[in-house]
Write a protein that holds these residues in place. Sequence first.
Motif, PDB file in Angstrom:
ATOM      1  N   PRO A   1       0.699  -1.217  -0.061  1.00 35.78           N
ATOM      2  CA  PRO A   1       0.027   0.080  -0.061  1.00 35.78           C
ATOM      3  C   PRO A   1       0.939   1.263  -0.018  1.00 35.78           C
ATOM      4  N   LEU A   2       1.788   1.324  -1.025  1.00 33.18           N
ATOM      5  CA  LEU A   2       2.502   2.828  -1.308  1.00 33.18           C
ATOM      6  C   LEU A   2       2.174   3.077  -2.530  1.00 33.18           C
ATOM      7  N   PRO A   3       2.267   4.309  -2.967  1.00 37.49           N
ATOM      8  CA  PRO A   3       1.661   5.058  -4.121  1.00 37.49           C
ATOM      9  C   PRO A   3       2.802   4.802  -5.145  1.00 37.49           C
ATOM     10  N   ASP A   4       2.356   4.865  -6.390  1.00 36.70           N
ATOM     11  CA  ASP A   4       3.153   4.681  -7.488  1.00 36.70           C
ATOM     12  C   ASP A   4       4.289   5.821  -7.563  1.00 36.70           C
ATOM     13  N   ASN A   5       5.605   5.234  -8.052  1.00 33.49           N
ATOM     14  CA  ASN A   5       6.716   6.121  -8.007  1.00 33.49           C
ATOM     15  C   ASN A   5       6.962   6.891  -6.923  1.00 33.49           C
ATOM     16  N   SER A   6       7.089   6.086  -5.564  1.00 33.06           N
ATOM     17  CA  SER A   6       7.177   6.630  -4.361  1.00 33.06           C
ATOM     18  C   SER A   6       8.354   6.570  -3.671  1.00 33.06           C
ATOM     19  N   THR A   7       9.066   5.407  -4.198  1.00 34.79           N
ATOM     20  CA  THR A   7      10.179   4.886  -3.177  1.00 34.79           C
ATOM     21  C   THR A   7      11.625   4.883  -4.020  1.00 34.79           C
ATOM     22  N   ASP A   8      12.583   5.345  -3.244  1.00 31.39           N
ATOM     23  CA  ASP A   8      13.921   5.036  -3.911  1.00 31.39           C
ATOM     24  C   ASP A   8      14.722   3.827  -4.023  1.00 31.39           C
ATOM     25  N   ILE A   9      14.517   3.105  -2.932  1.00 36.59           N
ATOM     26  CA  ILE A   9      15.115   1.751  -2.618  1.00 36.59           C
ATOM     27  C   ILE A   9      14.128   0.809  -2.011  1.00 36.59           C
ATOM     28  N   VAL A  10      14.145  -0.410  -2.719  1.00 40.41           N
ATOM     29  CA  VAL A  10      13.395  -1.475  -2.192  1.00 40.41           C
ATOM     30  C   VAL A  10      14.419  -2.472  -1.771  1.00 40.41           C
ATOM     31  N   ILE A  11      14.382  -3.036  -0.804  1.00 38.05           N
ATOM     32  CA  ILE A  11      15.312  -4.294  -0.518  1.00 38.05           C
ATOM     33  C   ILE A  11      14.617  -5.351   0.318  1.00 38.05           C
ATOM     34  N   CYS A  12      15.305  -6.271  -0.078  1.00 41.98           N
ATOM     35  CA  CYS A  12      14.742  -7.859   0.594  1.00 41.98           C
ATOM     36  C   CYS A  12      15.947  -8.498   1.119  1.00 41.98           C
ATOM     37  N   SER A  13      15.766  -8.454   2.608  1.00 43.07           N
ATOM     38  CA  SER A  13      17.170  -8.896   3.358  1.00 43.07           C
ATOM     39  C   SER A  13      16.715 -10.458   3.555  1.00 43.07           C
ATOM     40  N   GLN A  14      17.424 -11.432   2.915  1.00 45.44           N
ATOM     41  CA  GLN A  14      17.337 -12.920   3.410  1.00 45.44           C
ATOM     42  C   GLN A  14      15.744 -13.003   3.532  1.00 45.44           C
ATOM     43  N   SER A  15      14.818 -12.579   2.459  1.00 47.43           N
ATOM     44  CA  SER A  15      13.435 -12.818   2.589  1.00 47.43           C
ATOM     45  C   SER A  15      12.889 -12.925   1.003  1.00 47.43           C
ATOM     46  N   PHE A  16      13.347 -12.599   0.093  1.00 46.56           N
ATOM     47  CA  PHE A  16      13.130 -12.799  -1.257  1.00 46.56           C
ATOM     48  C   PHE A  16      12.517 -14.352  -1.650  1.00 46.56           C
ATOM     49  N   HIS A  17      13.109 -15.184  -1.241  1.00 47.57           N
ATOM     50  CA  HIS A  17      12.790 -16.618  -1.474  1.00 47.57           C
ATOM     51  C   HIS A  17      11.423 -17.101  -0.704  1.00 47.57           C
ATOM     52  N   TRP A  18      10.765 -16.220  -0.028  1.00 48.66           N
ATOM     53  CA  TRP A  18       9.387 -16.549   0.431  1.00 48.66           C
ATOM     54  C   TRP A  18       8.341 -15.627  -0.392  1.00 48.66           C
ATOM     55  N   MET A  19       8.953 -14.908  -1.433  1.00 46.11           N
ATOM     56  CA  MET A  19       8.010 -14.087  -2.180  1.00 46.11           C
ATOM     57  C   MET A  19       7.691 -14.659  -3.590  1.00 46.11           C
ATOM     58  N   ASN A  20       6.618 -14.589  -4.254  1.00 49.70           N
ATOM     59  CA  ASN A  20       6.521 -14.821  -5.721  1.00 49.70           C
ATOM     60  C   ASN A  20       7.033 -13.917  -6.375  1.00 49.70           C
ATOM     61  N   PRO A  21       8.369 -14.243  -7.292  1.00 51.21           N
ATOM     62  CA  PRO A  21       9.188 -13.242  -7.722  1.00 51.21           C
ATOM     63  C   PRO A  21       8.644 -12.613  -8.933  1.00 51.21           C
ATOM     64  N   THR A  22       7.464 -13.117  -9.544  1.00 54.28           N
ATOM     65  CA  THR A  22       7.130 -12.353 -10.700  1.00 54.28           C
ATOM     66  C   THR A  22       5.954 -11.402 -10.089  1.00 54.28           C
ATOM     67  N   ASP A  23       5.515 -11.539  -9.417  1.00 53.39           N
ATOM     68  CA  ASP A  23       4.391 -10.649  -8.374  1.00 53.39           C
ATOM     69  C   ASP A  23       4.889  -9.450  -7.711  1.00 53.39           C
TER      70      ASP A  23
ATOM     71  N   GLY B   1      14.982   3.922  -9.593  1.00 50.59           N
ATOM     72  CA  GLY B   1      15.205   3.578  -8.414  1.00 50.59           C
ATOM     73  C   GLY B   1      15.843   2.177  -8.300  1.00 50.59           C
ATOM     74  N   ILE B   2      16.259   1.759  -6.959  1.00 47.43           N
ATOM     75  CA  ILE B   2      16.961   0.503  -6.874  1.00 47.43           C
ATOM     76  C   ILE B   2      16.332  -0.370  -6.259  1.00 47.43           C
ATOM     77  N   PHE B   3      16.237  -1.753  -6.646  1.00 50.43           N
ATOM     78  CA  PHE B   3      15.874  -3.009  -5.965  1.00 50.43           C
ATOM     79  C   PHE B   3      17.091  -3.909  -5.505  1.00 50.43           C
ATOM     80  N   ALA B   4      16.983  -4.290  -4.520  1.00 48.45           N
ATOM     81  CA  ALA B   4      18.207  -5.323  -4.070  1.00 48.45           C
ATOM     82  C   ALA B   4      17.712  -6.504  -3.233  1.00 48.45           C
ATOM     83  N   THR B   5      18.270  -7.484  -3.451  1.00 47.82           N
ATOM     84  CA  THR B   5      17.958  -8.903  -2.426  1.00 47.82           C
ATOM     85  C   THR B   5      19.442  -8.970  -1.837  1.00 47.82           C
ATOM     86  N   VAL B   6      19.478  -9.170  -0.428  1.00 48.51           N
ATOM     87  CA  VAL B   6      20.715  -9.438   0.216  1.00 48.51           C
ATOM     88  C   VAL B   6      20.459 -10.777   0.958  1.00 48.51           C
ATOM     89  N   ASP B   7      21.592 -11.650   0.795  1.00 51.48           N
ATOM     90  CA  ASP B   7      21.363 -12.987   1.372  1.00 51.48           C
ATOM     91  C   ASP B   7      22.787 -13.364   1.960  1.00 51.48           C
TER      92      ASP B   7
END
Length: 257
Positions: A171-193, A206-212
């Motif tokens: 529930p965040l607006p379109d084009n609102s976030t500079d960085i989205v990060i998943c720290s040791q959590s992306f494997h619990w998420m449907n990657p496509t969605d 903007g930047i998206f990153a996974t950290v493991d």
Amino acid sequence: MKSGDNMEIKDILYNLRTSNNLTQDEMAKKLFVTRQAVSHWENSKTIPNIETLKLISNIFDISINSIITDNKLNDVQDDKINSNRFVGFAQLYENSRPSIPYYACNILPNYLEHKPEQIADLGCGTDLSTMAWIGKYNGIIGVDPNEEMLSIAKQKSDKISFIKACSDNIPLPDNSTDIVICSQSFHWMNPTDTLTEVNRILKPNGIFATVDCDWPPVCNLEAELAYSQLLNKVRFVELENKDIYKTFQRWNKDKHL
């Protein structure tokens, strides 16, 4: 042999056999089982036991994890079921999960090339990864679907906003976030969605990153072999008990990129 996305064990074993030009009889002789056993695997009536999986791994040079973790039951499709996986374990998670390396908080803004105004941590859990951003930037938001996790996170700091939500419906607006990060959590998420939703909320460039992490940390061969054997046993128990396996969905970390 590399197994494909969404393949069941029966498909992986069939492809492994046929790609090596083996009949079921020949496969059975290599693995010291009957032809009927191979047939049952390929028809999803049974699965190989852990010792046979080890033998398959050695003979065909394929990791047990690649056989097990790529397997997905057809009726498990929704990552929202994972929100209940940690119910009753929030405090254990808080005490044992590694936190995000602080240097990750320096690297990502360098890619951005300007000071971020808003950062979203997907799958923030009990705030172990979100806390690392405090004192560096404002506009920090932790996102997690598990209420128990968030209740611990909210007690730590009033400088972070928290949202109860799944990664495919943030529930965040379109084009609102500079960085989205998943720290040791992306494997619990449907990657496509998830990536579709991340793309929606990210600002242009903007930047998206996974950290493991590599778990356990490299220390000695015996410890790593013991951990690998434990993890393989856990995966095998999950597969043997489909009622357990239906309660969660895990995506293979090896396919993150």
